[in-house]
Design a protein around this motif. Structure first.
Motif, mmCIF file in Angstrom:
data_model
loop_
_atom_site.group_PDB
_atom_site.id
_atom_site.type_symbol
_atom_site.label_atom_id
_atom_site.label_comp_id
_atom_site.label_asym_id
_atom_site.label_seq_id
_atom_site.Cartn_x
_atom_site.Cartn_y
_atom_site.Cartn_z
ATOM 1 N N ARG A 94 38.420 17.047 -25.295
ATOM 2 C CA ARG A 94 38.786 17.566 -26.616
ATOM 3 C C ARG A 94 38.037 18.856 -26.987
ATOM 4 N NH1 ARG A 94 38.379 13.682 -31.222
ATOM 5 N NH2 ARG A 94 36.453 12.916 -30.273
ATOM 6 N N LEU A 95 37.391 19.462 -25.997
ATOM 7 C CA LEU A 95 36.704 20.729 -26.251
ATOM 8 C C LEU A 95 36.759 21.570 -24.972
ATOM 9 C CD1 LEU A 95 35.313 22.024 -28.666
ATOM 10 C CD2 LEU A 95 33.140 21.087 -27.880
ATOM 11 N N LYS A 96 37.981 21.768 -24.493
ATOM 12 C CA LYS A 96 38.195 22.364 -23.178
ATOM 13 C C LYS A 96 38.459 23.861 -23.220
ATOM 14 C CE LYS A 96 38.246 18.485 -20.641
ATOM 15 N NZ LYS A 96 37.201 18.208 -19.617
ATOM 16 N N THR A 97 38.959 24.380 -24.335
ATOM 17 C CA THR A 97 39.317 25.789 -24.412
ATOM 18 C C THR A 97 39.038 26.330 -25.811
ATOM 19 O OG1 THR A 97 41.606 25.674 -25.230
ATOM 20 C CG2 THR A 97 41.266 25.253 -22.871
ATOM 21 N N ALA A 98 39.277 27.645 -25.948
ATOM 22 C CA ALA A 98 39.079 28.286 -27.249
ATOM 23 C C ALA A 98 40.051 27.789 -28.305
ATOM 24 C CB ALA A 98 39.217 29.799 -27.091
ATOM 25 N N ALA A 99 41.078 27.060 -27.899
ATOM 26 C CA ALA A 99 42.011 26.480 -28.869
ATOM 27 C C ALA A 99 41.427 25.267 -29.581
ATOM 28 C CB ALA A 99 43.311 26.087 -28.169
ATOM 29 N N ASP A 100 40.276 24.765 -29.133
ATOM 30 C CA ASP A 100 39.786 23.464 -29.570
ATOM 31 C C ASP A 100 38.694 23.502 -30.652
ATOM 32 O OD1 ASP A 100 41.511 22.057 -27.896
ATOM 33 O OD2 ASP A 100 40.108 22.119 -26.211
ATOM 34 N N TYR A 101 38.322 24.684 -31.139
ATOM 35 C CA TYR A 101 37.292 24.719 -32.187
ATOM 36 C C TYR A 101 37.653 23.869 -33.405
ATOM 37 C CZ TYR A 101 35.326 28.649 -29.570
ATOM 38 O OH TYR A 101 34.799 29.445 -28.586
ATOM 39 N N PRO A 102 38.931 23.798 -33.836
ATOM 40 C CA PRO A 102 39.236 22.932 -34.984
ATOM 41 C C PRO A 102 38.854 21.476 -34.768
ATOM 42 C CG PRO A 102 41.049 24.446 -34.593
ATOM 43 C CD PRO A 102 40.111 24.578 -33.419
ATOM 44 N N LYS A 103 38.861 21.018 -33.529
ATOM 45 C CA LYS A 103 38.483 19.626 -33.259
ATOM 46 C C LYS A 103 36.995 19.408 -33.513
ATOM 47 C CE LYS A 103 42.179 19.260 -29.844
ATOM 48 N NZ LYS A 103 42.526 19.176 -28.407
ATOM 49 N N LEU A 104 36.186 20.418 -33.231
ATOM 50 C CA LEU A 104 34.759 20.324 -33.535
ATOM 51 C C LEU A 104 34.531 20.388 -35.040
ATOM 52 C CD1 LEU A 104 31.823 20.169 -32.637
ATOM 53 C CD2 LEU A 104 31.870 22.652 -32.244
ATOM 54 N N ILE A 105 35.263 21.268 -35.708
ATOM 55 C CA ILE A 105 35.156 21.353 -37.169
ATOM 56 C C ILE A 105 35.595 20.034 -37.800
ATOM 57 C CG2 ILE A 105 36.090 22.490 -39.218
ATOM 58 C CD1 ILE A 105 36.232 25.079 -37.567
ATOM 59 N N GLU A 106 36.655 19.441 -37.280
ATOM 60 C CA GLU A 106 37.116 18.145 -37.781
ATOM 61 C C GLU A 106 36.027 17.087 -37.639
ATOM 62 O OE1 GLU A 106 40.598 14.802 -36.826
ATOM 63 O OE2 GLU A 106 40.615 16.746 -35.802
ATOM 64 N N GLU A 107 35.358 17.087 -36.515
ATOM 65 C CA GLU A 107 34.283 16.126 -36.302
ATOM 66 C C GLU A 107 33.158 16.332 -37.310
ATOM 67 O OE1 GLU A 107 32.296 12.942 -34.800
ATOM 68 O OE2 GLU A 107 34.325 13.563 -34.242
ATOM 69 N N LEU A 108 32.819 17.587 -37.600
ATOM 70 C CA LEU A 108 31.764 17.872 -38.576
ATOM 71 C C LEU A 108 32.186 17.462 -39.982
ATOM 72 C CD1 LEU A 108 30.555 21.348 -37.268
ATOM 73 C CD2 LEU A 108 29.461 19.124 -36.914
ATOM 74 N N ASN A 164 25.602 24.920 -26.339
ATOM 75 C CA ASN A 164 26.411 25.016 -25.125
ATOM 76 C C ASN A 164 27.282 23.767 -25.012
ATOM 77 O OD1 ASN A 164 27.153 24.842 -22.250
ATOM 78 N ND2 ASN A 164 25.655 26.450 -21.912
ATOM 79 N N PHE A 165 28.564 23.938 -24.671
ATOM 80 C CA PHE A 165 29.490 22.814 -24.630
ATOM 81 C C PHE A 165 29.527 22.090 -23.280
ATOM 82 C CE2 PHE A 165 32.543 24.964 -27.911
ATOM 83 C CZ PHE A 165 31.578 24.833 -28.889
ATOM 84 N N GLY A 166 28.921 22.638 -22.234
ATOM 85 C CA GLY A 166 28.984 22.007 -20.921
ATOM 86 C C GLY A 166 28.495 20.568 -20.949
ATOM 87 N N SER A 167 29.206 19.669 -20.262
ATOM 88 C CA SER A 167 28.841 18.250 -20.312
ATOM 89 C C SER A 167 27.413 17.996 -19.853
ATOM 90 C CB SER A 167 29.816 17.429 -19.456
ATOM 91 O OG SER A 167 31.099 17.389 -20.030
#
Length: 412
Positions: A366-380, A278-281
């Motif tokens: 940096r993880l606010k919407t469905a447009a942001d999955y690449p940012k999580l992949i980048e982190e991984l 879950n992404f919720g803070s």
């Protein structure tokens, strides 16, 4: 968690690679990590275990009007077609969320479930060039190959089953592919992690029947929201893997039973299941959990001092308070939870369960919407995850469970 968090605004604070053909052109110089992440987000299917769009639209009055917004474009919120295509989201499970308050009225949960399912069907019927239903991984893969976003459905709160075991099959036939056994209160099936009364000390006798029937019908058992006792009893009796569609790691939020302990994650993995982060803070950081009550009090005081404040002013105050008090987690914190699971049990048992449109304005930077999955992949990628690892996290782990549940029911 919906719903117990900031839903703008309390009013804001509450209101293979899918066998996809690989490029055969001569490889260029190694791309930077960001470009690689954006490429992988498009190359791999991304599935998310929990998107609260249907209930969000119902709250906004669309269900009562019998209409839907233009989901082929951008709308306010965390999910729509444009954001999903930008971020590479291909298989978002639509949450058929049933508030615990409806449990007080016989029939109300089932009526709402049917209405929300019909709304998802309406989305597909209205935008057939953008969305499609999916009842299995195979169907989701076919949709992906056609460039369509699949909208499988999960029912959040088994209260829709009411006291009739035949409703399990009924909801399978209507397209439900997982059921979160309860939500914020104990129901006829089991105890909730949020309800201190613990009516059943886990599963009720009827709840045991429900779990068996879900196995028989090919519906994944979702143990998000349940009490610890319920979780362990489900693990004892279920014949197939389970999911936690939108839960995170309790190690980072001590005492928060809604997240999963190390022992629970190990047992879920031993049973070949998946925890979807879950992404919720407030799911990711103890600091955010500790600020939550303070945030509610600050908003209450603001409203008392400004009784004529507009909704936009209240929203602005809420958002600024959260920023000023360093409330938000970051995409790195979501990656920390994935890392923790991988180090604890391996990369085969973790996935994504954002809770988009369900946790309001509490989502990480940096993880606010469905447009942001690449940012999580980048982190991984920055942490050394291989493309094979990322493919598993994006969809293969969840599809494995989904396939196993359907196969055990003779429906695959």
């Amino acid at each position: 968690m919906r719903k117990l968090l900031f839903t703008i605004t309390l009013t804001s604070i509450f209101l293979y690679s899918c066998n996809k053909p690989k490029e055969t052109t001569t490889p260029k110089a190694t791309p930077d990590i960001r470009t690689q992440a954006e490429t992988l987000a498009k190359k791999f299917i991304i599935t998310d275990g929990h998107i609260d769009l249907p209930y969000k639209l119902a709250e906004e009055g669309y269900m009562a009007k019998g209409t839907i917004p233009d989901l082929s474009g951008e709308i306010d919120g965390n999910f729509d077609y444009i954001k999903s295509k930008k971020g590479g989201l291909d298989v978002p499970f639509m949450s058929i969320y049933l508030p615990a308050s409806l449990q007080k009225t016989s029939g109300a949960s089932k009526v709402l479930a049917d209405s929300l399912i019909s709304m998802v069907e309406q989305i597909v019927d209205t935008y057939p060039a953008h969305f499609a239903l999916a009842g299995s991984p195979a169907e989701a893969i076919q949709n992906f190959e056609k460039g369509l976003i699949s909208l499988p459905m999960g029912m959040e709160n088994g209260s829709g089953i009411e006291d009739n075991i035949e409703n399990v099959k009924y909801f399978y036939d209507r397209g439900i592919r997982y059921v979160t056994l309860t939500h914020s209160k104990n129901n006829l099936i089991c105890d909730s992690s949020y309800d201190p009364t613990r009516k059943w000390n886990g599963l009720s006798p009827f709840g045991r029947e429900v779990v068996k029937e879900m196995n028989a019908q090919g519906i994944m058992v979702d143990i998000a929201h349940v009490s610890d006792s319920t979780f362990y009893q489900v693990m004892e009796m279920t014949d197939v893997p389970c999911i936690a569609s939108h839960s995170s790691v309790r190690q980072f939020t001590p005492g928060f039973e809604r997240n999963m302990s190390d022992d629970m994650i190990k047992l879920l993995a031993k049973k070949n299941g998946v925890i979807q982060i879950n992404f919720g803070s407030t799911f990711l950081l103890q600091k955010s959990r500790q600020l939550y009550d303070t945030a509610k009090m600050a908003l209450k005081e603001y409203k008392a001092q400004n009784p004529n404040a507009s909704d936009s002013a209240i929203t602005a105050f809420s958002n600024q308070w959260l920023i000023d008090n360093d409330f938000f987690a970051d995409v790195k914190d979501a990656a920390d939870h994935i890392d923790y699971v991988v180090k604890l049990v391996g990369v085969d048992y973790v996935g994504l369960g954002s809770d988009f449109d369900g946790v309001g304005n509490s989502l990480p930077n940096r993880l606010k919407t469905a447009a942001d999955y690449p940012k999580l992949i980048e982190e991984l990628l920055n942490r050394g995850y291989s493309e094979e690892d990322i493919e598993k996290i994006c969809y293969k782990n969840v599809f494995r469970v989904w396939d196993a549940v359907l196969k055990a029911a003779g429906k695959s």
